[in-house]
Design a protein around this motif. Structure first.
Motif, mmCIF file in Angstrom:
data_model
loop_
_atom_site.group_PDB
_atom_site.id
_atom_site.type_symbol
_atom_site.label_atom_id
_atom_site.label_comp_id
_atom_site.label_asym_id
_atom_site.label_seq_id
_atom_site.Cartn_x
_atom_site.Cartn_y
_atom_site.Cartn_z
ATOM 1 N N TYR A 10 0.816 -1.214 0.000
ATOM 2 C CA TYR A 10 0.000 0.000 0.000
ATOM 3 C C TYR A 10 0.851 1.266 0.000
ATOM 4 N N ALA A 11 2.120 1.138 -0.227
ATOM 5 C CA ALA A 11 3.032 2.282 -0.177
ATOM 6 C C ALA A 11 2.610 3.388 -1.135
ATOM 7 N N ASP A 12 2.030 3.046 -2.268
ATOM 8 C CA ASP A 12 1.657 4.062 -3.260
ATOM 9 C C ASP A 12 0.466 4.920 -2.817
ATOM 10 N N ILE A 13 -0.347 4.453 -1.878
ATOM 11 C CA ILE A 13 -1.530 5.234 -1.472
ATOM 12 C C ILE A 13 -1.465 5.725 -0.032
ATOM 13 N N LEU A 14 -0.482 5.316 0.726
ATOM 14 C CA LEU A 14 -0.421 5.670 2.141
ATOM 15 C C LEU A 14 -0.366 7.172 2.399
ATOM 16 N N ASN A 15 0.353 7.914 1.623
ATOM 17 C CA ASN A 15 0.534 9.343 1.881
ATOM 18 C C ASN A 15 -0.348 10.230 1.019
ATOM 19 N N LEU A 16 -1.324 9.663 0.346
ATOM 20 C CA LEU A 16 -2.242 10.470 -0.452
ATOM 21 C C LEU A 16 -3.182 11.245 0.464
ATOM 22 N N PRO A 17 -3.630 12.432 0.047
ATOM 23 C CA PRO A 17 -4.600 13.182 0.864
ATOM 24 C C PRO A 17 -5.948 12.460 0.887
ATOM 25 N N ARG A 18 -6.678 12.689 1.940
ATOM 26 C CA ARG A 18 -8.000 12.073 2.073
ATOM 27 C C ARG A 18 -8.935 12.629 1.005
ATOM 28 N N PRO A 19 -9.695 11.781 0.331
ATOM 29 C CA PRO A 19 -10.617 12.293 -0.703
ATOM 30 C C PRO A 19 -11.745 13.104 -0.068
ATOM 31 N N GLU A 20 -12.088 14.186 -0.710
ATOM 32 C CA GLU A 20 -13.166 15.052 -0.233
ATOM 33 C C GLU A 20 -14.411 14.808 -1.081
ATOM 34 N N PRO A 21 -15.588 14.791 -0.456
ATOM 35 C CA PRO A 21 -16.816 14.590 -1.233
ATOM 36 C C PRO A 21 -17.056 15.770 -2.178
ATOM 37 N N LYS A 22 -17.588 15.478 -3.328
ATOM 38 C CA LYS A 22 -17.818 16.517 -4.335
ATOM 39 C C LYS A 22 -19.239 17.086 -4.291
ATOM 40 N N ARG A 23 -20.190 16.339 -3.756
ATOM 41 C CA ARG A 23 -21.591 16.772 -3.812
ATOM 42 C C ARG A 23 -22.139 17.317 -2.496
ATOM 43 N N HIS A 24 -21.429 17.110 -1.401
ATOM 44 C CA HIS A 24 -21.927 17.595 -0.108
ATOM 45 C C HIS A 24 -20.745 17.917 0.795
ATOM 46 N N PHE A 25 -21.033 18.678 1.852
ATOM 47 C CA PHE A 25 -19.984 19.035 2.796
ATOM 48 C C PHE A 25 -19.747 17.885 3.767
ATOM 49 N N ARG A 26 -18.547 17.835 4.268
ATOM 50 C CA ARG A 26 -18.211 16.820 5.264
ATOM 51 C C ARG A 26 -18.931 17.152 6.578
ATOM 52 N N MET A 27 -19.463 16.142 7.255
ATOM 53 C CA MET A 27 -20.180 16.329 8.510
ATOM 54 C C MET A 27 -19.207 16.765 9.615
ATOM 55 N N GLU A 28 -19.650 17.699 10.460
ATOM 56 C CA GLU A 28 -18.827 18.153 11.582
ATOM 57 C C GLU A 28 -18.571 16.991 12.534
ATOM 58 N N ARG A 29 -17.432 17.030 13.192
ATOM 59 C CA ARG A 29 -17.073 15.933 14.103
ATOM 60 C C ARG A 29 -18.093 15.755 15.231
ATOM 61 N N ALA A 30 -18.568 16.860 15.789
ATOM 62 C CA ALA A 30 -19.525 16.775 16.893
ATOM 63 C C ALA A 30 -20.818 16.097 16.435
ATOM 64 N N LYS A 31 -21.301 16.455 15.252
ATOM 65 C CA LYS A 31 -22.529 15.841 14.733
ATOM 66 C C LYS A 31 -22.304 14.366 14.408
ATOM 67 N N ARG A 32 -21.133 14.074 13.865
ATOM 68 C CA ARG A 32 -20.826 12.681 13.540
ATOM 69 C C ARG A 32 -20.735 11.853 14.814
#
Length: 76
Positions: A10-32
């Motif tokens: 998995y060395a090729d994907i370990l340091n990649l940035p986390r994918p961000e959703p394109k259609r909606h905002f990420r849920m806040e940590r408190a709500k999650r």
């Protein structure tokens, strides 16, 4: 079937940035966190359990008392 994987695979994907959703905002940590927090699914369940435990404890105490009395009873 060998399910053990080495980290090198998995060395090729370990340091990649986390994918961000394109259609909606990420849920806040408190709500999650609230979404996955424990909740009272069965309202009144704890009270029923406590009541049942008290009834059984009383029954055990009564039967133990009766056994103790039977042990000391003098029989002809």
């Amino acid at each position: 079937m060998n399910m053990v994987k080495r980290i090198e695979e998995y060395a090729d994907i370990l340091n990649l940035p986390r994918p961000e959703p394109k259609r909606h905002f990420r849920m806040e940590r408190a709500k999650r966190a609230a979404q996955f927090a424990p909740f009272a699914a069965l309202t009144g369940y704890e009270e029923v359990i406590e009541k049942t435990a008290r009834i059984h404890e009383q029954h055990l105490e009564e039967s133990n008392r009766e056994e103790d009395e039977d042990c000391w009873e003098i029989r002809p």
